[in-house]
Design a protein around this motif. Sequence first.
Motif, PDB file in Angstrom:
ATOM      1  N   UNK B 238       0.679  -1.009  -0.002  1.00 11.70           N
ATOM      2  CA  UNK B 238       0.005  -0.066  -0.327  1.00 11.70           C
ATOM      3  C   UNK B 238       0.340   1.295   0.267  1.00 11.70           C
ATOM      4  N   UNK B 239       2.176   1.043  -0.049  1.00 13.60           N
ATOM      5  CA  UNK B 239       2.844   2.460   0.654  1.00 13.60           C
ATOM      6  C   UNK B 239       3.698   2.863  -1.608  1.00 13.60           C
ATOM      7  N   UNK B 240       3.908   3.696  -1.379  1.00 16.69           N
ATOM      8  CA  UNK B 240       4.190   4.497  -2.402  1.00 16.69           C
ATOM      9  C   UNK B 240       4.755   5.617  -1.386  1.00 16.69           C
ATOM     10  N   UNK B 241       6.427   5.588  -1.975  1.00 18.56           N
ATOM     11  CA  UNK B 241       7.335   6.024  -2.215  1.00 18.56           C
ATOM     12  C   UNK B 241       8.014   7.481  -3.725  1.00 18.56           C
ATOM     13  N   UNK B 242       8.255   8.909  -3.118  1.00 22.11           N
ATOM     14  CA  UNK B 242       8.751   9.488  -3.727  1.00 22.11           C
ATOM     15  C   UNK B 242      10.240   9.938  -3.194  1.00 22.11           C
ATOM     16  N   UNK B 243      11.454   9.625  -3.698  1.00 22.11           N
ATOM     17  CA  UNK B 243      12.289  10.044  -3.339  1.00 22.11           C
ATOM     18  C   UNK B 243      13.142   9.829  -4.594  1.00 22.11           C
ATOM     19  N   UNK B 244      13.967  11.711  -3.359  1.00 24.56           N
ATOM     20  CA  UNK B 244      14.772  12.508  -3.401  1.00 24.56           C
ATOM     21  C   UNK B 244      16.308  12.570  -3.363  1.00 24.56           C
ATOM     22  N   UNK B 245      17.345  12.317  -3.953  1.00 24.58           N
ATOM     23  CA  UNK B 245      18.207  12.178  -3.092  1.00 24.58           C
ATOM     24  C   UNK B 245      19.131  12.729  -3.892  1.00 24.58           C
ATOM     25  N   UNK B 246      19.561  14.240  -3.197  1.00 26.66           N
ATOM     26  CA  UNK B 246      20.534  15.375  -3.892  1.00 26.66           C
ATOM     27  C   UNK B 246      22.545  15.098  -3.255  1.00 26.66           C
ATOM     28  N   UNK B 247      23.265  15.291  -3.888  1.00 24.18           N
ATOM     29  CA  UNK B 247      24.770  15.470  -3.034  1.00 24.18           C
ATOM     30  C   UNK B 247      24.884  16.671  -4.504  1.00 24.18           C
ATOM     31  N   UNK B 248      25.890  16.807  -3.911  1.00 23.55           N
ATOM     32  CA  UNK B 248      27.308  17.553  -4.168  1.00 23.55           C
ATOM     33  C   UNK B 248      28.449  17.148  -3.652  1.00 23.55           C
ATOM     34  N   UNK B 249      29.217  16.268  -4.613  1.00 25.60           N
ATOM     35  CA  UNK B 249      31.055  16.058  -3.717  1.00 25.60           C
ATOM     36  C   UNK B 249      32.319  17.482  -4.079  1.00 25.60           C
ATOM     37  N   UNK B 250      32.470  17.030  -2.804  1.00 25.49           N
ATOM     38  CA  UNK B 250      33.827  17.827  -3.327  1.00 25.49           C
ATOM     39  C   UNK B 250      35.703  17.068  -3.673  1.00 25.49           C
ATOM     40  N   UNK B 251      36.520  17.739  -4.137  1.00 30.16           N
ATOM     41  CA  UNK B 251      36.899  17.212  -4.419  1.00 30.16           C
ATOM     42  C   UNK B 251      38.151  16.199  -3.372  1.00 30.16           C
ATOM     43  N   UNK B 252      38.696  15.178  -4.159  1.00 27.56           N
ATOM     44  CA  UNK B 252      39.424  13.928  -3.767  1.00 27.56           C
ATOM     45  C   UNK B 252      37.810  13.040  -2.530  1.00 27.56           C
ATOM     46  N   UNK B 253      36.325  13.351  -2.581  1.00 26.36           N
ATOM     47  CA  UNK B 253      35.433  12.242  -1.867  1.00 26.36           C
ATOM     48  C   UNK B 253      35.230  11.628  -2.715  1.00 26.36           C
ATOM     49  N   UNK B 254      34.329  11.039  -1.896  1.00 30.16           N
ATOM     50  CA  UNK B 254      34.037   9.114  -2.685  1.00 30.16           C
ATOM     51  C   UNK B 254      33.353   9.043  -1.864  1.00 30.16           C
ATOM     52  N   UNK B 255      31.597   9.065  -3.046  1.00 29.95           N
ATOM     53  CA  UNK B 255      30.315   9.088  -2.162  1.00 29.95           C
ATOM     54  C   UNK B 255      29.973   7.702  -3.155  1.00 29.95           C
ATOM     55  N   UNK B 256      29.905   6.866  -2.536  1.00 31.01           N
ATOM     56  CA  UNK B 256      28.853   5.523  -3.226  1.00 31.01           C
ATOM     57  C   UNK B 256      27.509   5.368  -2.232  1.00 31.01           C
ATOM     58  N   UNK B 257      26.819   4.722  -4.107  1.00 34.84           N
ATOM     59  CA  UNK B 257      25.524   4.840  -3.167  1.00 34.84           C
ATOM     60  C   UNK B 257      24.748   4.005  -3.975  1.00 34.84           C
ATOM     61  N   UNK B 258      23.880   2.737  -2.697  1.00 35.53           N
ATOM     62  CA  UNK B 258      23.645   1.758  -3.341  1.00 35.53           C
ATOM     63  C   UNK B 258      22.054   1.921  -2.409  1.00 35.53           C
TER      64      UNK B 258
END
Lengths: 253, 433
Positions: B238-258
């Motif tokens: 019965x569940x509905x989902x609107x999922x927004x993820x906004x990312x800003x990544x700076x130098x030398x960083x490592x953002x991993x998303x699963x």
Amino acid sequence: MISIKNLHASVEGKEILKGLNLEVKPGEVHAIMGPNGSGKSTLASVLAGREDYEVTEGEVTFNGKNLIELSAEDRAREGLFLAFQYPIEIPGVSNINFLKTAINEIREYKGLDPIDPKQFLALVKEKQKLVELDGKLANRSVNEGFSGGEKKRNEIFQMAMLEPTLGILDETDSGLDIDALRIVANGVNKLRSPERSFIVVTHYQRLLDYIVPDYVHVLYNGRIVKTGPKELALELEEKGYDWIKSDAQNAAV
Amino acid sequence: MNVMTENKLTERILSGSEAKLVSLAGNASARKNALDEFRRMGVPTKRHEDYKYINPEGLFRLGEFMAKANVVRPVTSHDVEEMTIAPGAAKVVIVNGIFIPELSKLDRLPAGVTVKSIADAVVSDAIAKKYHSTIANDSSDAFIAWNTAMNESGVFIHIAKGATCNIPVHVVHIASNEAASTFHPRNLIVAEVDSSLNVIESFDSIGPVKTLTNVVTEVMVHKGAKLNHYRIQTEGDAAHQMNTTCVVAESGSNYCTYTFSFGGAWVRNNLNISFTQEHTESHLYGLYVTNGNRVVDNHTIVDHAIPNCMSNELYKGVVDGKSTAVFNGKIFVRRDAQKTNAYQTNRNILLSDDATVNTKPQLEIYADDVKCSHGTSTGRLDEDAMFYLRARGVGEASARKMLVRAFAEEVVNNVPDEAIKAYLDNRLNHLMS
């Protein structure tokens, strides 16, 4: 063991096997030879239950059961094993886990309890030696990144693990150098027993130097047109298939 | 005619939202501005390119999610326990968009890690104030604007410079209401220079009532920071989902998303990653397993605005029943973004004749010295592999399961955390048995 009578089979509406007869008794090794396109691999695939092939006529009795009516997995569970000409790579499926599942499903079919894990590992160790298969290969994904020779050795390793009553080797010699050929053939020979039969499909006589057959059959145009002792293979090696072809054509006329 | 209807729909949502707006705390003018943005854009329709396969308008037209009464169906600590993913993780529990301190478990957080309600943080925390509503842009998407206008709570996670958080922070989102309703949780994650953090966001629902969770998560990854961000969606039918993820990544960083989408009637994930400095790296992994009439849509954007950055994306889907899966992967490589490495792969297995996959890789490359690739495939299980397994005595059902598992496992194997991996394996076992 297996009795094939007047077998007709087609793929995509094209008839490949046109009335094939073959009788294999326990402990016997039968070689099937023949020119390209004669239906050798089709025979192997039809017996193993590949669904692309349609059996249009005839019957196959395997250990008293109507083979044609069985699914591919039930044929394996009844004791039939096909060593593929081109073993498939299956990334992500571990060779060992897959074999364990296979063994346990075969055992379940026979009303047996699952294999004891320790006993299974001991079996793996023992059978690996048979074909000199590296332990690392046994633990990898099925055939993934294996060389041609390793793939064929893995086929024989699996056969040793599953202990079928009938092994069908589909051009197991293709793509093998002489050392690999010897290893594979030795593996097969060690599996020979009075209860276990083999159908060895091959293009060349070479393999039969190592796996010595009781009978050699020549398949041509979907039928077995000649049967002889092991020496027939040598004769074919020497004279080629043309004389068989013309004999067969003359007979047909 | 259609335009009229659309406007009516937007107006209907607006009137409900405006009525509620007066009761909400926080910056009233910011909320009103956001609602104006929502009015300007309207509810996306099928004619909206980014929403054409899943038509949110259709959801609202049903008149669901409009209930005025927000009566929480009680959530117990036992419920929360059942939603455990990584034992030992710090837990933040958000029920119907509201941070619930009594259910949360934050006592084991190491020094340097701050986790608190965002409603408090935007008032009292300078960093939260600085980044809140600056990464997700209200004018870029109606759902972001709606969330900005309506959000009541959510979580602010902050990790200090050079700090390492040795336990994952698990944000447990739960939709649990007595009447159909919409929730707008708002989250902000800020990882300071050279910090290291694992965040799990899970989404569950309790009960048969229709809910829409319109969640927005803003993420700021500073220089040299390492952030693993998991999104595990296991809501009910019965569940509905609107999922927004906004990312800003700076130098030398490592953002991993699963992103693991295993449940929910309707799930839309918008994942937007912007590189604002050179030598930044990001890995995007996704796995969706759908059946029934479910709809799962993953839209990702990786924006290479500057040179020398690397992005790698792998999304896979197992699509069964009458379900629909959508993948749209945009990669922008701007004119100045030389030496960009950007890779994208989307692979789908269709397990039924009635299932649908719409996949669209969308690479827009304006620089000339780059390495970019994309690949997409949608097909059935490999028949040859099936036959191979069956010819060894493995039954059809087991063989199918083995191959599907192997297909899905490629994504799971990229998860570095063993506990999370074990959870996912277990979940997949249940899904596929």
